[in-house]
Design a protein around this motif. Structure first.
Motif, mmCIF file in Angstrom:
data_model
loop_
_atom_site.group_PDB
_atom_site.id
_atom_site.type_symbol
_atom_site.label_atom_id
_atom_site.label_comp_id
_atom_site.label_asym_id
_atom_site.label_seq_id
_atom_site.Cartn_x
_atom_site.Cartn_y
_atom_site.Cartn_z
ATOM 1 N N PHE A 71 -12.162 51.914 13.691
ATOM 2 C CA PHE A 71 -10.724 51.737 13.512
ATOM 3 C C PHE A 71 -10.387 50.259 13.574
ATOM 4 O O PHE A 71 -10.808 49.558 14.503
ATOM 5 C CB PHE A 71 -9.972 52.524 14.583
ATOM 6 N N THR A 72 -9.621 49.756 12.609
ATOM 7 C CA THR A 72 -9.273 48.332 12.575
ATOM 8 C C THR A 72 -7.759 48.103 12.587
ATOM 9 O O THR A 72 -7.309 46.982 12.369
ATOM 10 C CB THR A 72 -9.843 47.659 11.296
ATOM 11 N N GLY A 73 -7.001 49.138 12.831
ATOM 12 C CA GLY A 73 -5.554 49.012 12.692
ATOM 13 C C GLY A 73 -4.808 48.661 13.973
ATOM 14 O O GLY A 73 -5.398 48.345 15.010
ATOM 15 N N ASP A 74 -3.489 48.733 13.870
ATOM 16 C CA ASP A 74 -2.580 48.513 15.002
ATOM 17 C C ASP A 74 -1.956 49.853 15.382
ATOM 18 O O ASP A 74 -1.627 50.653 14.512
ATOM 19 C CB ASP A 74 -1.428 47.587 14.609
ATOM 20 N N GLN B 190 -8.150 55.216 7.098
ATOM 21 C CA GLN B 190 -8.233 55.286 8.562
ATOM 22 C C GLN B 190 -7.032 55.993 9.157
ATOM 23 O O GLN B 190 -7.163 56.855 10.029
ATOM 24 C CB GLN B 190 -8.298 53.875 9.152
ATOM 25 N N ALA B 191 -5.861 55.580 8.702
ATOM 26 C CA ALA B 191 -4.636 56.155 9.266
ATOM 27 C C ALA B 191 -4.634 57.664 9.068
ATOM 28 O O ALA B 191 -4.214 58.428 9.936
ATOM 29 C CB ALA B 191 -3.413 55.531 8.599
ATOM 30 N N VAL C 272 1.422 53.939 13.637
ATOM 31 C CA VAL C 272 0.095 53.440 13.271
ATOM 32 C C VAL C 272 0.241 52.584 12.025
ATOM 33 O O VAL C 272 0.859 53.005 11.042
ATOM 34 C CB VAL C 272 -0.865 54.621 12.982
ATOM 35 N N ARG C 273 -0.309 51.381 12.076
ATOM 36 C CA ARG C 273 -0.394 50.504 10.896
ATOM 37 C C ARG C 273 -1.872 50.288 10.654
ATOM 38 O O ARG C 273 -2.564 49.704 11.488
ATOM 39 C CB ARG C 273 0.294 49.169 11.181
ATOM 40 N N ALA C 274 -2.374 50.798 9.544
ATOM 41 C CA ALA C 274 -3.833 50.757 9.328
ATOM 42 C C ALA C 274 -4.138 50.973 7.868
ATOM 43 O O ALA C 274 -3.275 51.427 7.099
ATOM 44 C CB ALA C 274 -4.500 51.838 10.163
ATOM 45 N N ILE D 152 -2.726 48.958 3.254
ATOM 46 C CA ILE D 152 -2.136 49.109 4.594
ATOM 47 C C ILE D 152 -0.954 50.073 4.533
ATOM 48 O O ILE D 152 -0.071 49.925 3.679
ATOM 49 C CB ILE D 152 -1.673 47.740 5.143
ATOM 50 N N GLY E 175 -7.573 46.879 15.638
ATOM 51 C CA GLY E 175 -8.668 47.751 16.068
ATOM 52 C C GLY E 175 -9.115 47.526 17.500
ATOM 53 O O GLY E 175 -9.915 48.288 18.047
#
Lengths: 480, 480
Positions: free
Chosen positions: B93-96, B121-122, B115-117, B32, B420
């Motif tokens: 995408f599964t992040g915040d 992905q980030a 972005v927190r991912a 992360i 996400g």
């Protein structure tokens, strides 16, 4: 594009529709008209621009269609007649288009596209035609300046993240390639247009590992044939370059690169080159980036910077120092009921905005060495006969004359649409890029200067000049 | 876009994929990470910028997918592992994501998106996120300058034909509307985004008729409630305005307009106003266009130009005088195996390129009159308590202190994605536009000056400042 904007037909100034509706109502919509696209000034006050974007124009004209949701949109406005909506429903382009091929050097005042079509159709092409060509001509022209400054070193287009929207990134990479860039960072431009994409690491890669050295070694192991290590995450000379050298040595890599993205690039690259050479890494190339343009690149080279390739971002992809290509699209003639061509002129209060009337074509004249002498704009029914000496004169100062003979004359525009049917196949992008380089080779160095270039001659034929004078002397006739 | 570029996932710098492939190979892809998007300078050296483009970011992140042709493209490159290709196949995408809402005034150095991912992905969001926001923030900011210069007169966005590509035209119109324009000439932006499009006639309409008067009368008959006649095809004062007056009179129109697109707009509009007034046409408005920007508009108004509305083209749609919004996306922290946040910093040779480490949030502090005092960047686990006096200090000069109390603190970022899943609904465009105007109303006039504005305070909390100092004093630790 967002939502589902896949049909760009409505990417059109609203007034084209109010006028087209008016033409339909006034019975003028099928009157044949002639429009020229031309531009008035070269970006960055350069000596020439480069044609680019024709392939997209062709596709876009072919795809012009109004679907029911478009018709409904116009109906909802309450000002468009049903006759016009019917007209839109059956719309397809039926006209002729002539255009200068992509990669050709182009000059102010000459028609780079000529459209002959029914009035309402010709009007509805305007915005999409202008924006597509204005954008790509701008970027191809800027890219070429930067590529020429780099003097044989490769220039990569790196600007997607600062481009003015997604198409500016994707087609900007295409235009930059035509202008001479060796590739792009934009992946989708590779997939869709075959422009070689490349790229190695950002600072984040370095930060993701416990040490800079670890980050470099991991990268070298993964990509032993193409490791370009970014050396300025912490301190280029004290940490980045030594760690890169250690990583190259420890992984046995002798061909690769380092990239510098900050600091004084002349100083840092000279120092880095010394350190690499001292370590026996003569085949490790140095790539530089950081707000570069043609002037900074030329200065860096003049100052002995040791740079093998440049990555150029926002100043290329937006043509930062001159971000508008001012192409315009102006009515030049209409046909009367008998098919006679009636020239039209726009006078206005700014003399720079005066148009050249008539249905026209353009010749480029080359001397025996293949160098371009001048362009001559003629009426479409004129021909330039190379066996007869030709007197050229400055249309602004007709007493300045020059007679040329033994030249080769080449028509600049090719026909692209004939009666609405596409009659032109675009060359491949590498062919366009090669053609561009070759054609720029026909220009004198004086025209290619970055600052204060010699003005290339774009002259009018005697008949065309006379026509324009007569119409000016009659003070726009119809307006008074 | 041309060909079938409907999926923009690959509008991504190539190095994101070489890095992501590396993360997959190195077992780091699911680590992360925290990235901030922020910008360093306000375009045109202005005092503030305007957030715009979030709605498109949200759509684009939701739609990120790799299809089989994308996988095949990567495979053809020969440098990506099958493990990575499998990773892409299942990508979503599964992040915040946390972001500042559209229409908000924003300032250099503060995270406008966080972005927190998972790392891969980030990384793959970077290019699309930056280009979308860089473009729309640029245009909204420029449009707002022009709208403020117009001082209550309507500003229409007229720039499609000079935009850098089709998205620059379409979404540029959207951003300009957020920044305060009353509408656009771009028809598709009306159909897709509901931005009011309008437009009346080009010079070609006038040229299509035997006389200018005929062209005007025909137009007045067609559009009696919205006739804006372009009066400078031949000669504005000698021909255009007199013909317009005659056409209005002869068709009984008392509410409409004329447009001037060339010449000295201060002189011509004053004269035209006199002529219209003398003819009793006090409700005929005057619209002006021709390479306008905030400075020319302000000068025209200062010189008593009689202009009721402005059409602004290339200088708005490209932000001509400052065509790049330099937003960047930088790694700020990573989580270790136990979910602890490890701050990361980038140091580099340019001090301006030093980042602020850690997972952060931003508060805007307002005084009792609702005026914005300062923004404070904190670590995400800090809160600002308005009941306790707060000492602000300049992070560049920490001895410059100011204690504030009785303020209202508002968090600037809202959560947009959670694991996400989209958790944010964009307000309507008119709501965003109103919010923008209202929020700009909270800024002091000093911050709104076009030239040499007062710098708005963007401070760091004591804890965050200390963290940054400690990391700087440790000289990037991991790099050495």
């Amino acid at each position: 594009m967002s939502k589902d904007v896949t049909n760009l037909t409505l990417l059109c100034d609203y007034y084209e529709y109010t006028m087209a509706n008016g033409y339909v109502e006034a019975g003028l919509s099928d009157r044949i008209v002639y429009f020229d696209m031309f531009f008035r000034n070269v970006p960055d006050n350069g000596g020439f621009a480069i044609m680019a974007g024709l392939e997209q124009i062709v596709e876009r004209i072919e795809n012009m269609r109004f679907d029911e949701s478009d018709i409904e949109f116009f109906r909802s406005k309450g000002t468009f007649g049903e006759k016009f909506l019917d007209y839109l429903r059956g719309f397809r382009f039926t006209g002729d288009v002539y255009a200068v091929p992509e990669g050709t050097p182009i000059f102010p005042g000459e028609p780079i596209v000529t459209v002959r079509a029914p009035a309402a159709q010709a009007q509805m092409l305007e915005t999409l035609l202008l924006l597509t060509l204005n954008h790509q001509c701008l970027i191809a022209t800027k890219a070429n300046r930067i590529v020429r400054a780099a003097d044989g070193r490769g220039v990569m287009e790196f600007g997607s993240r600062r481009a003015q929207g997604s198409e500016a990134a994707i087609l900007g990479a295409r235009a930059a390639y035509i202008g001479g860039c060796v590739g792009t960072a934009c992946t989708i431009s590779d997939k869709v247009y075959g422009i070689p994409a490349s790229g190695t690491m950002a600072h984040s890669w370095v930060q993701m590992f416990d040490t800079e050295y670890d980050a470099f070694v991991e990268y070298c192991r993964l990509y032993p044939t193409n490791a370009v290590l970014l050396v300025d995450t912490y301190n280029a000379l004290e940490s980045g370059v030594p760690n890169a050298i250690r990583a190259f040595k420890d992984t046995g890599i002798t061909k690769g690169g380092i990239r510098l993205d900050s600091g004084d690039l002349a100083f840092l690259t000279r120092k880095a080159r010394e350190m690499l050479d001292a370590a026996g890494l003569k085949d490790i190339r140095i790539v530089a980036s950081n707000s570069l343009d043609e002037f900074i690149i030329r200065d860096l080279i003049d100052q002995g910077a040791c740079i093998d390739a440049f990555g150029v971002g926002d100043r290329l992809i937006t043509s930062h120092s001159s971000p508008v290509f001012g192409g315009v699209y102006k009515l030049a003639a209409v046909e009367d009921g008998e098919g006679r061509i009636i020239p039209k002129i726009k006078i206005s209060n700014n003399t720079a905005k005066i148009t050249t009337p008539g249905f026209k074509k353009v010749y480029r004249l080359f001397d025996r060495d293949g160098k371009a002498i001048a362009d001559q704009i003629c009426l479409a029914d004129e021909t330039v006969d190379p066996s007869v000496p030709l007197t050229l004169f400055d249309p602004q100062a007709p007493w300045k004359k020059k007679t040329v003979s033994g030249f080769i004359a080449k028509e600049l525009q090719v026909q692209v649409f004939k009666g609405g049917r596409r009659v032109y196949d675009s060359p491949s992008l590498p062919e366009i890029r090669r053609y561009c380089e070759e054609q720029i080779g026909t220009l004198w160095d004086e025209v290619k200067r970055f600052v204060n270039p010699q003005e290339y001659y774009v002259d009018l034929s005697q008949r065309l000049w006379q026509l324009k004078q007569d119409m000016l002397n009659n003070r726009a006739g119809p307006g008074d």
